[in-house]
Design an enzyme around this catalytic site. Sequence first.
Site, PDB file in Angstrom:
ATOM      1  N   SER A 151      97.970 -48.745 -53.174  1.00 50.48           N
ATOM      2  CA  SER A 151      96.971 -48.587 -52.123  1.00 50.48           C
ATOM      3  C   SER A 151      96.840 -47.115 -51.747  1.00 50.48           C
ATOM      4  CB  SER A 151      97.353 -49.401 -50.880  1.00 50.48           C
ATOM      5  OG  SER A 151      98.556 -48.911 -50.314  1.00 50.48           O
ATOM      6  N   LYS A 167     105.796 -53.045 -40.540  1.00 49.45           N
ATOM      7  CA  LYS A 167     106.142 -51.953 -39.615  1.00 49.45           C
ATOM      8  C   LYS A 167     105.965 -52.362 -38.153  1.00 49.45           C
ATOM      9  CE  LYS A 167     105.170 -48.248 -42.910  1.00 49.45           C
ATOM     10  NZ  LYS A 167     105.080 -49.156 -44.067  1.00 49.45           N
ATOM     11  N   GLU A 202     109.802 -42.566 -39.037  1.00 52.90           N
ATOM     12  CA  GLU A 202     110.161 -43.284 -40.263  1.00 52.90           C
ATOM     13  C   GLU A 202     111.582 -43.794 -40.160  1.00 52.90           C
ATOM     14  OE1 GLU A 202     109.211 -42.524 -44.898  1.00 52.90           O
ATOM     15  OE2 GLU A 202     110.338 -40.943 -43.916  1.00 52.90           O
TER      16      GLU A 202
END
Length: 619
Positions: A456, A415, A548
């Site tokens: 995760s 990211k 996003e």
Amino acid sequence: MLLKSKGYGIKLATLVLVDIFVINFSSLLALLVRFDFMYSAISEKYITYAAYYAPVNTLIILLVMILCKLYKSIWSYASIHEVFFIMEATVISAAIQVVMMWGVFKYRMPIGYHIFYFICLGAGLTIPRFGYRLLRMMKRTKAEKTERVMIVGAGQAGMTLANELKISAHLDKKLVCFVDDNVSKKGRYLVGVEIAGTRHDIPKLVAKKQIDSIYIAIPSASRKTLKEIISICNETGKEVKTLPGLYQLVNEEVAVSQLRDVQIEDLLGREPVKTDMTEISKNITGKTVLVTGGGGSIGSELCRQIASYAPKRLIILDIYENNAYEIQQELTRKYGGSLDLVTLIGSVRNTNRVNTIFEKYKPEVVFHAAAHKHVPLMEESPNEAIKNNVFGTFKTAAAAGRYGVEKFVLISTDKAVNPTNIMGASKRLCEMIVQYFNTIYDTEFVAVRFGNVLGSNGSVIPLFKKQIAEGGPVTVTHPEITRFFMTIPEAVSLVLQAETYAKGGEIFVLDMGEPVKIDMLARNLIRLSGYEPDVDIKVVYTGLRPGEKLYEEILMDEEGLQDTANHMIHIGKPIEMNYEEFIKELQKLKEACEKDVEDEEIKKYVSIMVPTYVQNSFS
């Protein structure tokens, strides 16, 4: 074990008694056959010869059968090999009989008797043994609830699995057909079962043959091939199981018990990351290692793997006491006093706390995993994202350089590439910080960048599983959204491998194969849970969230790509930057955070420092 041994002893004794009957009955039957079943035509001396020789004949043939391993075979699995054993024993026994009766005892029996005895003995030894297998198979066909099975893969593993299905204790399963991508096999038979088509025929064969379960028996298949086959199988809505891997075939562990449910990792379409454990060991063993954020998903796995390489001391630093306590207890249970483990509670944002830890424990290697990572939450609290991620990294890296740490490894993310959210942009700033410190200290500062981690905290898989358990709906932001994925152990092994390659200033990147569609991931997970998407469990599209984007990137255009000794790990060349200007801007950002300015103001400062950061992009 005692019960099993007792059961085996009873079976063996029964088989020996049957063989004794067969040996002697064959002698009588051979005489009857030789004289056309006319008992009155048989000379009394022949009957006397046969009777006198019977005890010797019985003992000799039993010894021959022992030598030919007829009492070591498992007859419920009897095959062509056992036929050869029986033929060998029969030929030897018949030959010995002729020698003993004619040469030793001087019993002149008709030649026809010996010929017929050979035939009767062979048949008599074969029928009880294969009859036992036949009875088991007949019992299977009478089972009230028979699970109809298809095996994908008509190779050695498939054949081995098929044999066990046909003759083992799994009486509730019936092998109906094979499929194999080798078109030349189509229409042929393996262990008596038709190879009915290729993988592309699976859906229609499942419907036509009323298949209940599909077993994938291709241990040598690549992850990409396995993913494609599983995707086809999932379309049928039937239970899918697969063998773990090629090593099972090598170790002769191909069995129904080795089959496992298809896991989400099987759908990644990528080979597992392999690391050089020897090199990792050289860089960890005997050293003091600090892991910040050591209680998190990545941090705790780092601690697990580091502990296995026998460090001099392992220091866990985390602000969340529950997380730190869990990994502390896990490692203590596993290693006890053999691991020098120090667990500390503290924040990387606390300069004094960080400096005190470095001064007291003098870590030689630091893995910096402490960070806020939830994209939507950080969009709502950008100030906290910058304070924790950026300045927490700055303070930890500064302490590492000041106190002479050998290597400092930053846990980064995909990211950080062309970020569209504050979390990604903060991670890009972290990469720039370690790049900066690499120019002023002897410490080797590097970053490791990877994609989303399966399982995760906060990742989509646990969320989807929870939504499925609650009956749905499963929420996906956009039908076309894609992400790169890896497992937590893979991500950590990459980090450890990168530490061995580090010379300072690099950004290490994992080749994670093709990106995965989140929509497809959600639907496959629903199928793996035994439900039909949009029938049993709805899939709902909620729209992209702030910050996003539809796809993630691994490298920025400016960085390029270099290979390492591990073909799955690459190095992105750091972007040229004006370090003096960077530090000035970083100071301005720090002052803005301390004043708690408006969120948009924080994002504005960040966009100046990270030119590739585009706020709230939905591209």
